[in-house]
Motif scaffolding. Structure first.
Motif, PDB file in Angstrom:
ATOM      1  N   LYS A  87      73.952  62.315   8.051  1.00 31.77           N
ATOM      2  CA  LYS A  87      73.795  61.716   6.722  1.00 31.77           C
ATOM      3  C   LYS A  87      73.803  60.187   6.814  1.00 31.77           C
ATOM      4  N   SER A  88      74.687  59.647   7.644  1.00 37.10           N
ATOM      5  CA  SER A  88      74.763  58.192   7.817  1.00 37.10           C
ATOM      6  C   SER A  88      73.491  57.654   8.461  1.00 37.10           C
ATOM      7  N   LEU A  89      72.962  58.403   9.432  1.00 29.13           N
ATOM      8  CA  LEU A  89      71.712  58.001  10.089  1.00 29.13           C
ATOM      9  C   LEU A  89      70.567  57.932   9.085  1.00 29.13           C
ATOM     10  N   HIS A  90      70.505  58.951   8.239  1.00 25.40           N
ATOM     11  CA  HIS A  90      69.467  58.994   7.197  1.00 25.40           C
ATOM     12  C   HIS A  90      69.649  57.822   6.231  1.00 25.40           C
ATOM     13  N   LYS A  91      70.884  57.551   5.881  1.00 30.48           N
ATOM     14  CA  LYS A  91      71.167  56.478   4.923  1.00 30.48           C
ATOM     15  C   LYS A  91      70.797  55.105   5.508  1.00 30.48           C
ATOM     16  N   LEU A  92      71.107  54.883   6.780  1.00 27.87           N
ATOM     17  CA  LEU A  92      70.756  53.616   7.431  1.00 27.87           C
ATOM     18  C   LEU A  92      69.249  53.419   7.458  1.00 27.87           C
ATOM     19  N   TYR A  93      68.537  54.514   7.736  1.00 28.96           N
ATOM     20  CA  TYR A  93      67.068  54.455   7.733  1.00 28.96           C
ATOM     21  C   TYR A  93      66.552  54.109   6.336  1.00 28.96           C
ATOM     22  N   ALA A  94      67.116  54.780   5.311  1.00 26.98           N
ATOM     23  CA  ALA A  94      66.683  54.535   3.930  1.00 26.98           C
ATOM     24  C   ALA A  94      66.969  53.089   3.520  1.00 26.98           C
ATOM     25  N   GLN A  95      68.093  52.551   3.989  1.00 26.05           N
ATOM     26  CA  GLN A  95      68.420  51.158   3.688  1.00 26.05           C
ATOM     27  C   GLN A  95      67.431  50.199   4.340  1.00 26.05           C
ATOM     28  N   ARG A  96      67.024  50.513   5.570  1.00 24.81           N
ATOM     29  CA  ARG A  96      66.030  49.670   6.250  1.00 24.81           C
ATOM     30  C   ARG A  96      64.700  49.701   5.507  1.00 24.81           C
TER      31      ARG A  96
END
Length: 411
Positions: A87-96
Motif C-alpha cells: 500500500k505504501s509503495l502504491h501511495k508513493l507512486y501516486a504521490q510522484r
C-alpha cells in the motif's frame, strides 16, 4: 536501495504465492533491478518461481547477478508488514504522479492537464480511504434511503432485461453473457452500452475490445446510434449521398456527447483491472459500467492451464465489482458441443474453459439463435441469477445496423 521496495521483493522471493493474491504494478517501483525481479516472477507459474527460473526469466542487462537474488532471498525477516508495504509503495507512486501532474499543469494549464491532475488526486485519495471494517451501517442507511425515496435500483438498459435483473445492472454484479461465434455477442454488448447511455447520459462505459480495434468498434456504435449500414462505414464509397453523410455525422455526435471509452490495446488482466480501478474510483454511484469482450482473449501472467487462468480472471473481475460497487459485464465463448445438439439452447455446462465463470458470476445468460432459418430472431436466456429471476427474452436483430430490439409481443 529503497527500503519498502527491498522488503517487498525479499518477501516475494520467500513467499512467491503472494504474487497471485496481491495486485502489484511494476510501474510502482523506482529500483529497476527490483522491478525486473517482480516482473519475472509475474511471468512464471507458482511452481516455476525458483531463484534460477526467476533469474533466467529476467530481462537482464547484466546488472543483476544470480548471487544478488540469492542475497535478497536470504535477507528476508518477516512478511508481517507486506500488505502495508504494498500500500505504501502504491501511495508513493501516486504521490510522484501527482507531483509530476502538478508541475506539468503549472507550465501548461490546459483542459487535458487539469484532467490528468484530477485523476492523480483521485487515485491518491482512493489509497487513503479507510479499509473495510465489516460494519453494515452504511449499507443499512443506503437501503433505508432507497426505500424511503422509492429511488429505482440499478443502471437501466433493456426494459425486459431490467425486470429480470430486479431493477437493472447493480453494483458488485458480474454479469457474464456466453455465446457461440457469429451469434452477435459483440453487437449485443454494443446495444447494452447504447441503451445504458441513452437512458442515463451520465453513466460512463469502459468497453475493452480484445478482438476488434478501436475504429471497428467506433463504426459499430455509430451504426447503432445513427441507424446506418455498418458495411458502408467499413468500405465507404466516394459517392456517398448527403443523407447518409448527415446520419454518420449524427452518429459521431452521439458518441462524442456520451461517456463511452473504448480500449483496444489493454489486453492483460492487470491492465484491465488498472483501468477499471482508475475510472471507477472517480465515478459517482450507479454511473459506471465495464464491459469486457471477451474473457477468452484476456492475457494472464504465467503459463498455467487456461482453465486456471480463466478462474483467476473471473475471480478478479468479481472482486473489483465488489470493491468498487460497480457492474462488470463479461462476454464469453461457449463450447462447440451446443452446435451438435438438436436443442440449440445453451446450458451452464457449455461455458468454455472454466466452471469458475458460473461460480463467480452473479448472472449468467446465453445469447443464441433458436431457429437457424430465422437469422433475425435471437434469444437471451438467463440461467443463473442471484438477485432476480430466470427467464428468456426474444430480440429482433438486424446485423448490418447493429440493432437489437426486444420483441414486444412476448411477456
Amino acid at each position: 536501495m529503497n527500503g519498502i521496495e527491498l522488503r517487498i521483493v525479499e518477501t516475494l522471493l520467500n513467499k512467491p504465492e503472494l504474487i497471485d493474491s496481491t495486485y502489484i504494478n511494476i510501474d510502482w517501483f523506482t529500483e529497476i533491478k527490483l522491478r525486473n525481479i517482480v516482473e519475472a516472477m509475474q511471468g512464471l507459474d507458482l511452481q516455476e518461481r525458483t531463484l534460477l527460473n526467476i533469474f533466467t526469466e529476467m530481462n537482464n542487462d547484466g546488472s543483476v547477478e544470480y548471487r544478488n537474488i540469492v542475497d535478497l532471498q536470504s535477507g528476508f525477516v518477516t512478511s508481517a508488514s507486506f500488505e502495508n508495504d504494498v500500500k505504501s509503495l502504491h501511495k508513493l507512486y501516486a504521490q510522484r504522479v501527482l507531483e509530476t501532474s502538478m508541475e506539468i499543469y503549472k507550465q501548461y494549464p490546459k483542459k487535458q492537464e487539469l484532467a490528468n491532475l484530477s485523476e492523480a488526486i483521485a487515485e491518491l485519495s482512493k489509497i487513503d480511504e479507510a479499509e473495510d471494517d465489516g460494519k453494515l451501517e452504511e449499507a443499512i442507511e443506503e437501503l433505508q434511503d432507497r426505500i424511503a425515496s422509492g429511488k429505482p435500483v440499478g443502471i437501466k438498459s433493456f426494459e425486459k432485461l431490467d425486470n429480470l435483473l430486479a431493477g437493472g445492472l447493480y453494483g458488485s454484479m458480474l454479469f457474464t453473457i456466453g455465446a457461440r461465434p457469429s451469434v452477435g455477442k459483440t453487437a449485443y454488448a454494443v446495444n447494452l452500452a447504447y441503451q445504458i447511455m441513452n437512458k442515463d447520459p451520465e453513466v460512463q462505459v469502459d468497453f475493452f475490445t480484445l478482438e476488434m480495434n478501436k475504429r471497428e468498434m467506433l463504426s459499430r456504435f455509430i451504426s447503432r446510434s445513427a441507424n446506418v449500414d455498418s458495411q458502408k462505414l467499413k468500405n465507404p464509397a466516394n459517392d456517398l449521398d448527403l443523407i447518409f453523410s448527415k446520419m454518420v455525422t449524427a452518429g459521431i455526435d452521439w458518441v462524442r456527447t456520451h461517456k463511452i471509452r473504448i480500449y483496444d490495446r489493454v489486453l492483460t488482466l492487470g491492465g484491465i483491472l488498472s483501468v477499471i480501478k482508475k475510472n471507477a474510483a472517480k465515478a459517482k454511484p450507479d454511473k459506471y459500467v465495464a464491459i469486457i469482450d471477451y474473457i477468452g482473449l484476456v492475457k494472464v501472467n504465467g503459463r498455467q492451464d487456461r482453465w486456471l487462468q480463466v478462474g483467476k480472471i473471473t475471480r478478479e473481475l468479481k472482486i473489483i465489482a465488489n470493491e468498487y460497487n460497480i457492474p462488470v459485464i463479461a462476454l464469453a465463448q461457449l463450447n462447440r458441443g451446443v452446435e451438435s445438439r438438436q436443442n440449440k439452447e445453451p446450458m451452464l455446462s457449455d461455458l468454455r474453459e472454466s466452471g469458475s465463470i458460473e461460480q463467480d458470476s452473479n448472472v449468467v445468460a446465453f445469447l443464441y439463435r433458436p431457429d437457424d432459418e430465422n437469422r433475425e430472431l435471437v434469444k437471451l436466456s438467463i440461467r443463473k441469477n442471484r438477485e432476480g429471476s430466470l427467464g428468456d427474452i426474444s430480440y429482433y436483430f438486424e446485423g448490418k445496423y447493429m440493432y437489437f430490439k426486444e420483441n414486444e409481443d412476448e411477456q
